[in-house]
Design a protein around this motif. Sequence first.
Motif, PDB file in Angstrom:
ATOM      1  N   ASN A  99       0.822  -1.209   0.000  1.00 24.00           N
ATOM      2  CA  ASN A  99       0.000   0.000   0.000  1.00 24.00           C
ATOM      3  C   ASN A  99       0.859   1.263   0.000  1.00 24.00           C
ATOM      4  N   PRO A 100       1.425   1.652  -1.132  1.00 23.66           N
ATOM      5  CA  PRO A 100       2.208   2.887  -1.165  1.00 23.66           C
ATOM      6  C   PRO A 100       1.308   4.118  -1.117  1.00 23.66           C
ATOM      7  N   GLY A 101       1.874   5.249  -0.747  1.00 28.14           N
ATOM      8  CA  GLY A 101       1.115   6.494  -0.728  1.00 28.14           C
ATOM      9  C   GLY A 101       1.915   7.600  -0.086  1.00 28.14           C
ATOM     10  N   SER A 102       1.334   8.791   0.014  1.00 29.21           N
ATOM     11  CA  SER A 102       2.015   9.907   0.657  1.00 29.21           C
ATOM     12  C   SER A 102       1.009  10.878   1.251  1.00 29.21           C
ATOM     13  N   THR A 103       1.476  11.656   2.206  1.00 22.83           N
ATOM     14  CA  THR A 103       0.675  12.691   2.833  1.00 22.83           C
ATOM     15  C   THR A 103       1.565  13.913   3.023  1.00 22.83           C
ATOM     16  N   THR A 104       0.983  15.092   2.992  1.00 24.39           N
ATOM     17  CA  THR A 104       1.741  16.342   3.057  1.00 24.39           C
ATOM     18  C   THR A 104       1.114  17.292   4.062  1.00 24.39           C
ATOM     19  N   LYS A 105       1.979  18.058   4.732  1.00 22.68           N
ATOM     20  CA  LYS A 105       1.500  19.065   5.681  1.00 22.68           C
ATOM     21  C   LYS A 105       2.407  20.282   5.614  1.00 22.68           C
ATOM     22  N   ASP A 106       1.824  21.483   5.642  1.00 21.09           N
ATOM     23  CA  ASP A 106       2.623  22.706   5.671  1.00 21.09           C
ATOM     24  C   ASP A 106       3.415  22.760   6.972  1.00 21.09           C
ATOM     25  N   ILE A 107       4.654  23.230   6.885  1.00 25.34           N
ATOM     26  CA  ILE A 107       5.494  23.327   8.080  1.00 25.34           C
ATOM     27  C   ILE A 107       5.114  24.578   8.860  1.00 25.34           C
ATOM     28  N   ASN A 108       4.885  24.383  10.158  1.00 22.51           N
ATOM     29  CA  ASN A 108       4.597  25.480  11.077  1.00 22.51           C
ATOM     30  C   ASN A 108       5.131  25.057  12.432  1.00 22.51           C
ATOM     31  N   ARG A 109       6.318  25.465  12.741  1.00 21.19           N
ATOM     32  CA  ARG A 109       7.043  25.016  13.939  1.00 21.19           C
ATOM     33  C   ARG A 109       7.312  23.527  13.827  1.00 21.19           C
ATOM     34  N   THR A 110       7.430  22.823  14.974  1.00 19.81           N
ATOM     35  CA  THR A 110       7.609  21.373  14.908  1.00 19.81           C
ATOM     36  C   THR A 110       6.342  20.805  14.290  1.00 19.81           C
ATOM     37  N   THR A 111       6.489  20.052  13.210  1.00 15.12           N
ATOM     38  CA  THR A 111       5.349  19.588  12.422  1.00 15.12           C
ATOM     39  C   THR A 111       5.379  18.076  12.291  1.00 15.12           C
ATOM     40  N   TYR A 112       4.201  17.472  12.446  1.00 15.78           N
ATOM     41  CA  TYR A 112       4.029  16.028  12.287  1.00 15.78           C
ATOM     42  C   TYR A 112       3.115  15.770  11.090  1.00 15.78           C
ATOM     43  N   THR A 113       3.427  14.743  10.311  1.00 17.21           N
ATOM     44  CA  THR A 113       2.503  14.323   9.263  1.00 17.21           C
ATOM     45  C   THR A 113       1.491  13.363   9.877  1.00 17.21           C
ATOM     46  N   LYS A 114       0.525  12.959   9.098  1.00 15.26           N
ATOM     47  CA  LYS A 114      -0.353  11.875   9.523  1.00 15.26           C
ATOM     48  C   LYS A 114       0.467  10.593   9.561  1.00 15.26           C
ATOM     49  N   ALA A 115      -0.056   9.588  10.230  1.00 14.57           N
ATOM     50  CA  ALA A 115       0.675   8.330  10.418  1.00 14.57           C
ATOM     51  C   ALA A 115       0.035   7.209   9.615  1.00 14.57           C
ATOM     52  N   ARG A 117      -0.087   2.743   9.534  1.00 17.34           N
ATOM     53  CA  ARG A 117       0.264   1.508  10.235  1.00 17.34           C
ATOM     54  C   ARG A 117       1.486   0.874   9.582  1.00 17.34           C
ATOM     55  N   VAL A 118       2.330   0.293  10.403  1.00 18.75           N
ATOM     56  CA  VAL A 118       3.544  -0.367   9.921  1.00 18.75           C
ATOM     57  C   VAL A 118       3.160  -1.512   8.990  1.00 18.75           C
ATOM     58  N   GLN A 119       3.836  -1.600   7.862  1.00 15.51           N
ATOM     59  CA  GLN A 119       3.672  -2.711   6.932  1.00 15.51           C
ATOM     60  C   GLN A 119       5.046  -3.122   6.431  1.00 15.51           C
ATOM     61  N   GLY A 120       5.188  -4.370   6.101  1.00  6.45           N
ATOM     62  CA  GLY A 120       6.474  -4.882   5.648  1.00  6.45           C
ATOM     63  C   GLY A 120       6.790  -4.501   4.218  1.00  6.45           C
ATOM     64  N   ASN A 121       8.044  -4.648   3.844  1.00  6.85           N
ATOM     65  CA  ASN A 121       8.519  -4.416   2.477  1.00  6.85           C
ATOM     66  C   ASN A 121       8.319  -2.990   1.989  1.00  6.85           C
ATOM     67  N   CYS A 122       8.339  -2.026   2.899  1.00  8.80           N
ATOM     68  CA  CYS A 122       8.143  -0.633   2.504  1.00  8.80           C
ATOM     69  C   CYS A 122       9.308   0.228   2.965  1.00  8.80           C
ATOM     70  N   TYR A 123       9.487   1.341   2.274  1.00  3.71           N
ATOM     71  CA  TYR A 123      10.403   2.388   2.690  1.00  3.71           C
ATOM     72  C   TYR A 123       9.547   3.535   3.193  1.00  3.71           C
ATOM     73  N   TYR A 124       9.951   4.140   4.286  1.00  4.88           N
ATOM     74  CA  TYR A 124       9.244   5.274   4.862  1.00  4.88           C
ATOM     75  C   TYR A 124      10.174   6.470   4.737  1.00  4.88           C
ATOM     76  N   GLN A 125       9.693   7.530   4.109  1.00  4.65           N
ATOM     77  CA  GLN A 125      10.555   8.666   3.810  1.00  4.65           C
ATOM     78  C   GLN A 125       9.858   9.966   4.187  1.00  4.65           C
ATOM     79  N   THR A 126      10.583  10.801   4.918  1.00  7.13           N
ATOM     80  CA  THR A 126      10.117  12.138   5.254  1.00  7.13           C
ATOM     81  C   THR A 126      10.972  13.119   4.475  1.00  7.13           C
ATOM     82  N   GLU A 127      10.346  14.086   3.832  1.00  9.11           N
ATOM     83  CA  GLU A 127      11.117  15.067   3.070  1.00  9.11           C
ATOM     84  C   GLU A 127      10.552  16.468   3.223  1.00  9.11           C
TER      85      GLU A 127
END
Length: 144
Positions: A99-115, A117-127
Amino acid sequence: MQKITRRTMRVGVIAMAATTIGLANALPANALTWYSDPPTKATNVVTMTYNTLDGGQIQVRRGNYGNYAYYWGRISSPASKYNSDYHLTFNVLGRRCANPGSTTKDINRTTYTKAVRVQGNCYYQTEVIQSSTGKRIGFASYSS
């Protein structure tokens, strides 16, 4: 007879267009689900990997919430320049990732994206991406 045929054809075209639009907007059965609560309510939170930029640290984080483990992206203590024209993107990638995909959020101080669930065989990348140019400023990635 000719009017009935044209009218039937028009109704058929409209019905087909409505069905096509409905199918195009429908999510696939295995679509990735994003969760808002885990980044701020998770327990046992750890930073899996990070990259320090000139004015902030990009992280891939993992934590437990409810009965599941989650990954999400975070930028901590970003420089003020990141608060206006930059956004944080969290990607789930991989050839064998179910289940690949992405989510985006504007930066405003310390910022968290949505989360996710952990799945195998995936790369998790924050940019960090500059919104006006689309240029990637930096990233951190983790493979499960």
